[in-house]
Design a protein around this motif. Structure first.
Motif: not given
Length: 308
Positions: A160, A168-169, A171, A174-175, A177-178, A301, A305-306
């Motif tokens: 990350g 970021v959108w 990435w 992240l998607w 995870t959502i 995540f 990643y982070v």
């Protein structure tokens, strides 16, 4: 078939033997595949096919027994305990890989980098020039042997730290995870609906959960393609590539299994009318597994990643 009092005793079955055979072929094939044996993929798929046939027949028998009222309260409790121990074993499975990641980052790499008196000597003699850092872009082999190194790190990583406010959108982790966290909410709504014998709501929310699971898998495939083709990140890219693909890959396999389990439950409900407010353990077991998969992804995540 026989009964002893109110406890149903199933007839003898050869399915456990075939299940053992299928598992052996699957693991044996996977090991050969990873070691470059040309027969590995065929053996792996043969084992998977045997396991699929066994599970289809085994679960079909259990479903039929339950629908015919053969399962006592005591037997249903054993199903609950069985699923609980299965999820616990899966938890220990992932704990081993998270433990390996922790050990590499906090012990192995500092030692190889020369932290400590004795490790400084080891670093100078074996891996002169290697510095401890994560994600591991420059392997000890690259630091010591330069262009002659055989174990190469990736060109870029999935951390990350590479993400900015502007991208970021875009990435994919992240998607993912959502999507996965949303699916945990939808499967909960499906559970609440069947508790109220709301068949239409149950089918709708469960169908949406299955769709989200498929979307997650598609996004992960896209991420892997991006990692292999554009970042040079592969399973052979040193310790970083190995831990990244083992953790995310096994999680993806579990999402695949969980999606299939929920799909079967959706088909049973839509086409067979199975499950009601007082008889829904098949779906409950699958939903427990799905929540477990979601929790594991949150850990992935954060730590892969982070904080990668």
């Amino acid at each position: 078939m026989a009964t002893e009092g109110t406890y149903y005793v199933p007839e003898q079955s050869k399915l456990p033997i075939f299940a053992s055979l299928g598992l052996f072929l699957t693991v044996f094939g996977a090991a050969n595949w990873m070691n470059g044996n040309d027969n590995g993929p065929m053996i792996f798929m043969a084992g998977g096919f045997v396991m699929a046939v066994v599970l289809w027949n085994w679960f079909g028998t259990v479903i039929e027994e339950n629908m015919n009222g053969m399962n006592s309260v005591q037997l249903k409790k054993s199903y609950v305990w069985g699923m609980g121990w299965f999820i616990f074993s899966e938890l220990m499975f992932f704990a081993a890989f998270f433990g390996a990641l922790y050990y590499i980052r906090n012990f192995s790499l500092p030692w190889l980098g020369g932290e400590g008196t004795h490790d400084t000597m080891t670093n100078e003699l074996l891996w002169n020039g290697f510095e401890n850092h994560w994600p591991l872009m420059t392997t000890p082999d690259m630091a010591a042997n330069g262009s002659g190194a055989t174990v190469l790190g990736p060109e870029q990583n999935m951390s990350g730290s590479n993400v900015t406010a502007e991208n970021v959108w875009g990435w994919l982790p992240l998607w993912n995870t959502i999507v996965l966290l949303t699916s945990s909410v939808t499967v909960h709504f499906a559970h609440s609906a069947i508790k109220k014998d709301n068949r239409k709501g149950f089918n709708w929310w469960l169908g949406l959960t299955v769709t989200l699971g498929i979307i997650f898998l598609i996004l992960q495939v896209e991420e892997y393609i991006h990692a292999y083709q554009e970042l040079g990140l592969t399973l052979a890219s040193g310790a970083y590539g190995t831990t990244f693909f083992m953790l995310t890959g096994f999680h993806g396999a579990h999402v695949t299994l969980g999606t299939f389990m929920l799909l079967v439950m959706w088909v049973r409900s839509v086409f067979k009318g199975h499950f009601k407010s007082d008889d829904q353990f098949g779906f409950e077991a699958a939903s427990w597994y799905w929540h477990f998969v979601d929790v594991v992804w949150v850990g992935l995540f954060i730590f892969v990643y982070v904080l990668g």
